[in-house]
Design an enzyme around this catalytic site. Structure first.
Site, short mmCIF file in Angstrom:
data_model
loop_
_atom_site.label_atom_id
_atom_site.label_comp_id
_atom_site.label_asym_id
_atom_site.label_seq_id
_atom_site.Cartn_x
_atom_site.Cartn_y
_atom_site.Cartn_z
N GLU A 15 65.20 67.34 -12.28
CA GLU A 15 64.75 66.06 -11.71
C GLU A 15 65.92 65.08 -11.75
O GLU A 15 65.87 64.04 -12.41
CB GLU A 15 63.52 65.51 -12.43
CG GLU A 15 63.60 65.45 -13.94
CD GLU A 15 62.38 64.81 -14.56
OE1 GLU A 15 61.69 64.03 -13.87
OE2 GLU A 15 62.10 65.08 -15.73
N GLU B 197 72.68 60.03 -8.15
CA GLU B 197 72.85 60.33 -9.57
C GLU B 197 73.50 61.70 -9.77
O GLU B 197 73.35 62.33 -10.82
CB GLU B 197 71.51 60.22 -10.30
CG GLU B 197 71.00 58.80 -10.35
CD GLU B 197 69.72 58.65 -11.16
OE1 GLU B 197 69.33 59.62 -11.85
OE2 GLU B 197 69.11 57.58 -11.11
#
Length: 753
Positions: A500, A509
């Site tokens: 995730e 990210e």
């Protein structure tokens, strides 16, 4: 995963702050009057700063000057000066209760007059009144809209000057949503009636039909001249005939601090009571959901004094007979309009989950997380785990993948499942639950680099009945993990790799870099990555609120404009709508910038490893050896804007396919894209949008085209974004460039690998 760490209550109380305005109010709004208004249910009152006597003296001054000019041969008399205010000119005095008053600047001035005398006198009146209101401790001052013939630039310049007259004064410019104000000036001559004819002749051929956006364009001119000052606000008059939904949404994005409802806005129901139409109710509900909802001002709905008979303190109590006779008569409601707004206050619809979750964080800018370089706190993980949708969808994807692999893997061994970046273990729990629900046995591994979360994972493995010491907990950066070891100590392969790592813009990210680094442990023939793919999406937006907030932020070098912010966008407007959008739906035109798919092609990773060793080709285009250049991306996207507007930045979203089954055709997806979120993952709260700001807002003409350029750059040590916006207009069949933003770059705030 980018979101706020706020944990607001599920229920949010809606409060309407309602005031009373009379255009012909001339009496002193004393403490007793305020008390009476509060007894009726009002929260504040408007009060004129000056009296009719002041108006008379100013008009006389102008007329006298005009007469002397007409009689003078030189016509070079100095411009007239208004003398200081006297006690006869104003009933306003310093008072602690002035927080309950909104002071009204004289509505008979003409700040944008083409007559220099009228403009000069009007500016003096404005400055005198604002300065005196500030001296008296009034923090909210209402200024009437410019006249229809006024110069918006001259008006804006005068307002900009007045903003500096009091450090705590906010000026509320009263404007209609479209057309002309219904809240008229109350008495006497307007200074515009005394203005000399303009020196230029109006172009009779320039008699094009009025545009609904003309008033908004005036406001845009005023607030631009005032540099988006947070002391400049809108008092928006809501008329009976609302403008088109597009214009309503544009006003919604602006700093509206007062919603003004004239008596004519209301209609009568079957019982004769004043009510508002359904569209008006919807408009109020939307504004009421703002982080700082506007106050409401009822204008000319009835005289305040005498609405309720408040007996003097020395009046005797009524006799029993008098009291009985009075109770037989049903009293007339003195404030039916106010009563109706209070009814609306009590009947507001519930807020969507994302708004309840992010209450207090609407339009609040946050720097994106850097989970590779920072170890997250437990409370941050906890916020993510509150999502009612994401982990359920992950469990569905894992269950479908387990069923598919059980058909693919020939031997009866357990399916090896690894959660890369396990955090506090929510995906581990979901993998174990999917194993139970499908009856497919798994060998579960949890890999986490955060040493603090690693402690919690071990404790959970020992105490959680579902885990029951069956999970292999590994402390390691996923990119350096050799893979699951078998009983002989040899590194094996993973059948399902779960992560995730997505951010608000999908890849911000460093999910591509992380999954490339851990892909060596994935089974080469049937290994499954969850998620399988993800894509980044963009649309241009108008958000004066955020632009104003950024202007106030400290920080040298202008770096604040080069940060892609995570933000729960709330008070904004889409500039480009989908061609298939209806006037009611206003579907935004959100377009894909780029995408990533996992697992990455083995040939691509092999070539990247060769470049990392300096053994293949030239170095990377922006530094390094180019080993991560395969994760660079760029796009050039065109957006058509049917209405004129100002672009303050780009809103970013993502879509991801967690798993798509080739065997059954079942597809499990997540989305923050406003176009597809409802169909793919409604009520998901784990991610807020991302916002790429423009240092200088770009004006877009009606029917203009915006060309957005964006790059995902890397030097093998970090990843950053660059963005620029061009504006084109088409006239006479020719396309021409009419504007361009400065290039934004987050290189100094890059995400470190």
């Amino acid at each position: 995963m980018d979101t706020s760490t706020a944990l607001p209550p599920d229920e949010i109380t809606t409060i309407f702050y309602v005031g009373h305005h009379e255009t012909d109010r001339t009496e002193n709004v004393s403490y007793d009057v305020l008390s009476q208004a509060q007894g009726l249910g009002y929260d504040f009152l408007t009060v004129p700063i000056t009296t009719p006597a002041f108006h008379t003296s100013v008009v006389s001054l102008v007329k006298d000057y005009k007469q002397r000019i007409s009689q003078s041969d030189s016509r070079e008399l100095p411009l007239p000066l208004i003398p200081p205010l006297t006690p006869q000119d104003s009933t306003l005095t310093p008072d602690d209760s002035n927080s309950l008053r909104v002071a009204v600047v004289s509505p008979w001035i003409d700040l944008g007059s083409s007559d220099p005398v009228i403009a000069h006198i009007s500016r003096q009146v404005l400055n005198l009144e604002v300065a005196y209101a500030a001296f008296c401790g009034v923090s909210n001052v209402l200024v009437y809209a410019p006249t229809e013939e006024a110069d918006a630039v001259g008006y804006g310049r005068a307002v900009q000057e007045a903003l500096g007259l009091g450090p705590y004064v906010q000026l509320h410019v009263l404007l209609p949503m479209s057309g002309e104000l219904e809240t008229d000036y109350p008495y006497g001559e307007h200074l515009s009636e005394l203005a000399a004819p303009p020196d230029f002749d109006a172009d009779e051929d320039d008699s094009t039909a009025k545009d609904e956006y003309d008033v908004w364009a005036t406001w845009d001119t005023i607030r631009s001249l005032c540099s988006y000052s947070q002391k400049l606000c809108l008092a928006l008059e809501v008329q009976r005939q609302l403008p088109c939904l597009d214009l309503q949404c544009r006003w919604y994005s602006e700093p509206v601090r007062l919603l003004v409802f004239p008596r004519t806005t209301f209609i009568r129901n079957a019982k004769g009571y004043p009510v508002l139409s359904k569209p008006h109710q919807q408009l109020i509900s939307r504004f009421a959901r703002l982080r700082f909802p506007p106050w409401m001002l009822l204008s000319d709905v009835g005289t305040l004094l005498g609405a309720v008979d408040i007996p003097a303190r020395t009046s005797p109590e009524p006799t029993p007979a008098e009291a009985t006779s009075k109770t037989k008569e049903k009293p007339k409601d003195p404030v039916p309009h106010l009563r109706y707004l209070r009814h609306l206050q009590q009947s507001q619809p519930p807020r969507p989950p994302i708004e309840r979750f992010g209450q207090g964080y609407q339009d609040y800018l946050q720097s994106p997380l850097q989970p590779l370089t920072d170890n997250l706190e437990s409370v941050t993980y906890e916020v993510f785990e509150r999502d009612p949708v994401k982990y359920e969808w992950y469990e569905r994807a894992i269950a479908v993948a387990l069923k598919d692999l059980r058909e693919t893997v020939e031997d009866a061994r357990p399916i090896v499942v690894a959660v890369a970046g396990a955090g506090r273990g929510p995906l581990v729990t979901r993998a174990l639950q999917a194993s139970e629900s499908t009856g497919v046995a798994i060998d579960c591994w949890a890999v986490e680099k955060n040493p603090n979360a690693y402690v919690l994972l071990q404790r959970r493995n020992a105490t959680d009945p579902l885990w029951s010491n069956s999970v292999h907990v590994v402390k390691s950066d996923m990119r350096h993990w050799p893979g699951p070891s078998n009983p002989n100590g040899e590194a094996g392969k993973v059948d399902i790799l779960i992560s995730e790592l997505l951010g608000s813009f999908a890849d911000n990210e460093l999910s591509p870099e992380c999954l490339d680094g851990v892909q060596h442990i994935l089974h080469p023939s049937h290994g499954i990555s969850i998620p399988q793919s993800y894509s980044a999406h963009l649309t241009p937006i108008a958000t004066p609120r955020i632009h104003s907030d950024l202007l106030l932020r400290s920080g040298g070098g202008g770096e604040k404009w080069d940060i892609p912010y995570v933000v729960l966008l709330h008070q904004y407007d889409y500039l480009s709508l989908s061609p298939a959008s209806s006037p009611e739906s206003r579907t935004p035109n959100v377009q894909q910038a780029w995408s990533f798919t996992h697992p990455t092609s083995p040939q691509t990773l092999t070539h990247a490893r060769l470049r990392a060793g300096g053994g293949a080709g030239a170095p990377g285009s922006v530094g390094g050896d180019g080993s991560n250049e395969h994760n660079s991306r760029s796009c050039r996207i065109s957006f058509t804007c049917a209405k004129q507007g100002v672009c303050h930045g780009l809103a970013g979203y993502f879509e991801t396919v967690l798993y798509s089954s080739a065997r059954t055709g079942e597809k499990v997806e997540l989305s923050t894209n406003p176009v597809t979120m409802e169909s793919k993952s409604q009520d998901m709260i784990s991610w807020f949008p991302i916002f790429f700001p423009l240092k200088t807002p770009v004006y877009v003409p009606k029917g203009g085209e915006m060309m957005v350029h964006m790059w995902r750059q890397t030097d093998d040590r970090s990843v950053w974004y660059e963005w620029v916006v061009e504006v084109y207009d088409t006239a006479g069949g020719k396309r021409r460039k009419v504007g361009m933003s400065e290039m934004g770059t987050s290189r100094k705030n890059a995400c470190l690998m």
